[in-house]
Every structure is written in structure tokens, then in C-alpha cells.
Design a protein around this motif. Structure first.
Motif, PDB file in Angstrom:
ATOM      1  N   ALA A 159     -13.077   3.774  -2.040  1.00 27.48           N
ATOM      2  CA  ALA A 159     -11.695   3.341  -1.801  1.00 27.48           C
ATOM      3  C   ALA A 159     -11.526   1.861  -2.142  1.00 27.48           C
ATOM      4  O   ALA A 159     -10.495   1.456  -2.705  1.00 27.48           O
ATOM      5  CB  ALA A 159     -11.316   3.594  -0.340  1.00 27.48           C
ATOM      6  N   LEU A 212      -8.861   0.352  -4.924  1.00 24.62           N
ATOM      7  CA  LEU A 212      -7.921  -0.743  -4.652  1.00 24.62           C
ATOM      8  C   LEU A 212      -8.172  -1.919  -5.589  1.00 24.62           C
ATOM      9  O   LEU A 212      -7.224  -2.559  -6.071  1.00 24.62           O
ATOM     10  CB  LEU A 212      -8.047  -1.186  -3.196  1.00 24.62           C
ATOM     11  CG  LEU A 212      -7.573  -0.178  -2.143  1.00 24.62           C
ATOM     12  CD1 LEU A 212      -7.872  -0.693  -0.736  1.00 24.62           C
ATOM     13  CD2 LEU A 212      -6.082   0.100  -2.290  1.00 24.62           C
ATOM     14  N   SER A 213      -9.441  -2.205  -5.842  1.00 24.07           N
ATOM     15  CA  SER A 213      -9.789  -3.290  -6.762  1.00 24.07           C
ATOM     16  C   SER A 213      -9.298  -2.980  -8.166  1.00 24.07           C
ATOM     17  O   SER A 213      -8.790  -3.860  -8.874  1.00 24.07           O
ATOM     18  CB  SER A 213     -11.303  -3.496  -6.775  1.00 24.07           C
ATOM     19  OG  SER A 213     -11.783  -3.879  -5.499  1.00 24.07           O
ATOM     20  N   ILE A 255      -6.761  -1.168  -9.020  1.00 23.44           N
ATOM     21  CA  ILE A 255      -5.300  -1.341  -9.055  1.00 23.44           C
ATOM     22  C   ILE A 255      -4.937  -2.815  -9.178  1.00 23.44           C
ATOM     23  O   ILE A 255      -4.054  -3.203  -9.957  1.00 23.44           O
ATOM     24  CB  ILE A 255      -4.660  -0.732  -7.791  1.00 23.44           C
ATOM     25  CG1 ILE A 255      -4.845   0.796  -7.787  1.00 23.44           C
ATOM     26  CG2 ILE A 255      -3.177  -1.096  -7.705  1.00 23.44           C
ATOM     27  CD1 ILE A 255      -4.432   1.456  -6.496  1.00 23.44           C
ATOM     28  N   LYS A 256      -5.648  -3.647  -8.422  1.00 21.22           N
ATOM     29  CA  LYS A 256      -5.370  -5.088  -8.445  1.00 21.22           C
ATOM     30  C   LYS A 256      -5.703  -5.689  -9.803  1.00 21.22           C
ATOM     31  O   LYS A 256      -4.954  -6.514 -10.340  1.00 21.22           O
ATOM     32  CB  LYS A 256      -6.175  -5.780  -7.347  1.00 21.22           C
ATOM     33  CG  LYS A 256      -5.792  -7.239  -7.150  1.00 21.22           C
ATOM     34  CD  LYS A 256      -6.421  -7.820  -5.902  1.00 21.22           C
ATOM     35  CE  LYS A 256      -5.962  -9.257  -5.678  1.00 21.22           C
ATOM     36  NZ  LYS A 256      -6.542  -9.837  -4.438  1.00 21.22           N
TER      37      LYS A 256
END
Length: 268
Positions: free
Chosen positions: A253, A257-258, A260-261
Motif C-alpha cells: 500500500a 501511494l508512492s 501515485i505521488k
């Protein structure tokens, strides 16, 4: 070169702390943690994509070289050397892949490289969720095994150079599934293959003008490398206390998230 977001002393302290956190995460899953370090170099320390990849490669080299020594007590070096045909098989592809991957990274537009990094982080997240059982019968034998080993090494070398990672996420399952290697030995073989592969990619990056980022950030790299080694040691001590079934989804997860960033950086 991109301007650091925080003052130099705080930046060095933050590098050590982040290095320790990342090293601990990597130690808990038996990897160097470079896949978590790259998004931090981009998102926290504000390095451009190619700069972050090169710096990640530099720290990864230190971590992998140290990990080889740390593991000799658990897996004797003779056991690793005796598997030289497997090492040579994968290196035949990974060395070329590392050179090609680094060459492509230096030629890609920054926006494109951000997107490539983002997609590869997602791929690693998926790989982390797949359980790899140790040892057994090799998937193939003879010339077919050798051919697939070269192809697998080529792909792993490209990915390792594009992200500045050791590639253990892909090497370990390849060693287990394709060659039937025990999971414990696979970890050491992975490091033995990763080090020359990373050196090849590093040599290619050294020919690019962006490589100056290494010379300009020696203290930063030192703090992060030391923190990473301490964290890896701590992660190894905590290994038996944290069940993989609970840990791997969390780490996957974090990578999602990384990713996406990092993807969002391509729009800036």
C-alpha cells in the motif's frame, strides 16, 4: 540540480532518519529498501527523477555490498560460489539490461521517467503481495532454462537501473521458480547478482552530466547510507516478530501511494 527543501544540517539528519526507517522496512522483508527510498528522494528531498535514481543507486550499492558480508554467517560464501552457473546465467542478461536501462533513463524526458518509475513501483507492489515458497523442482532445465534465465536477467537489469534498486524483488522469485533454489540461498545469490549488475548501471550513469549530483551530495549520501545499514540490521532483528502476512500488504500500500505521488510529479 534541484534545490533541497530543508536546510543542510536538518537535511542530513532527515537523511539518516529516513534511511533508518527505509532500512528497517527492507530488513523486515529481506530486501535493501531501495524501492521505498526512491519515492522519499523525490517526494521528501525534492530531487528530480534522474537525480533520485542515481542517488538511490549509490546508496543501494553500499547496502547490497554490506548485506553480502552480513549474510555469510547464515549462508556460507562457498554455498554461493558453488552456484556460479546460475549466477553467470542471470548476469549474462542483467549486465546488458543494466547498461540499457541506465542509457534509457538518461535519455527520457523527466515527465516520462516519473511515469516509468510510478508504473514500476506499482509492479513491485504486486510482486510483494505474491508469496514465494522456497525450493523445489526448477521450472525448466537445459537450454530452455539458460535462455529464459538470460531473458529474465535482462528485464531485471533494466528495471534495477531505471529505479536505482538491487532488483531482489524479481531476482529472488526467479531463482526460486526457474532454478529451484532454496529461499535462504536465493537471498544471497540475489545479492551476488545484484552487485555487479548495479555497478554496471552505475558506470553508465557516471557518463551522464547528471552524475554530478553524487559529488554534490556526498555527506547526504553518507548519512542516508549509514541510516539504511542501521535500519537493515534492526529490521533483521525484528524479522521474526512481525508476520509477513500483515506486513506485506501494508508495504504494498505504501508503494501504491508512492507511485501515485510520483506520477503527480510528471504534471508539474
Amino acid at each position: 540540480m534541484s534545490t533541497p527543501a530543508i536546510d543542510r544540517p536538518k537535511r542530513h539528519a532527515a537523511a539518516a532518519i529516513w534511511g533508518a526507517v527505509i532500512g528497517t522496512l527492507g530488513g523486515l522483508i529481506g530486501l535493501g529498501g531501495a524501492e521505498f527510498r526512491l519515492p522519499v528522494l523525490i517526494g521528501v528531498f525534492r530531487f528530480a527523477a534522474l537525480e533520485a535514481v542515481i542517488l538511490n543507486k549509490a546508496v543501494s550499492l553500499v547496502v547490497v555490498a554490506s548485506a553480502i558480508l552480513f549474510r555469510t554467517s547464515a549462508v556460507p560464501m562457498d554455498d554461493v560460489v558453488n552456484q556460479w552457473p546460475i549466477i553467470a546465467n542471470l548476469l549474462a542478461g542483467s549486465l546488458l539490461g543494466a547498461w540499457l536501462g541506465a542509457s534509457w533513463a538518461t535519455r527520457l524526458r523527466s515527465e516520462t521517467l516519473y511515469r516509468v518509475i510510478s508504473v514500476l513501483l506499482l509492479v513491485i507492489a504486486v510482486v510483494l503481495l505474491i508469496k514465494h515458497q522456497g525450493g523445489g523442482q526448477p521450472l525448466l532445465t537445459g537450454l530452455r532454462q539458460i535462455a529464459l534465465g538470460v531473458v529474465a536477467g535482462l528485464g531485471i537489469g533494466v528495471i534495477a537501473s531505471l529505479l536505482g534498486v538491487a532488483g531482489g524483488e524479481f531476482l529472488i522469485p526467479t531463482l526460486i521458480l526457474l532454478f529451484g533454489v532454496d529461499v535462504k540461498l536465493a537471498g544471497s545469490l540475489s545479492l551476488a547478482i545484484s552487485l555487479p549488475t548495479m555497478l554496471m548501471g552505475f558506470a553508465r550513469y557516471s557518463r551522464d552530466k547528471t552524475f554530478v549530483v553524487v559529488r554534490q551530495n556526498v555527506p547526504f549520501l553518507t548519512f542516508m547510507a549509514v541510516g539504511s545499514l542501521v535500519g537493515a540490521f534492526c529490521g533483521g532483528l525484528l524479522l521474526g516478530l512481525v508476520p509477513a502476512a500483515a506486513l506485506l500488504p501494508l508495504l504494498a500500500a505504501i508503494l501504491v501511494l508512492s507511485a501515485i505521488k510520483v506520477w503527480r510529479h510528471a504534471r508539474r
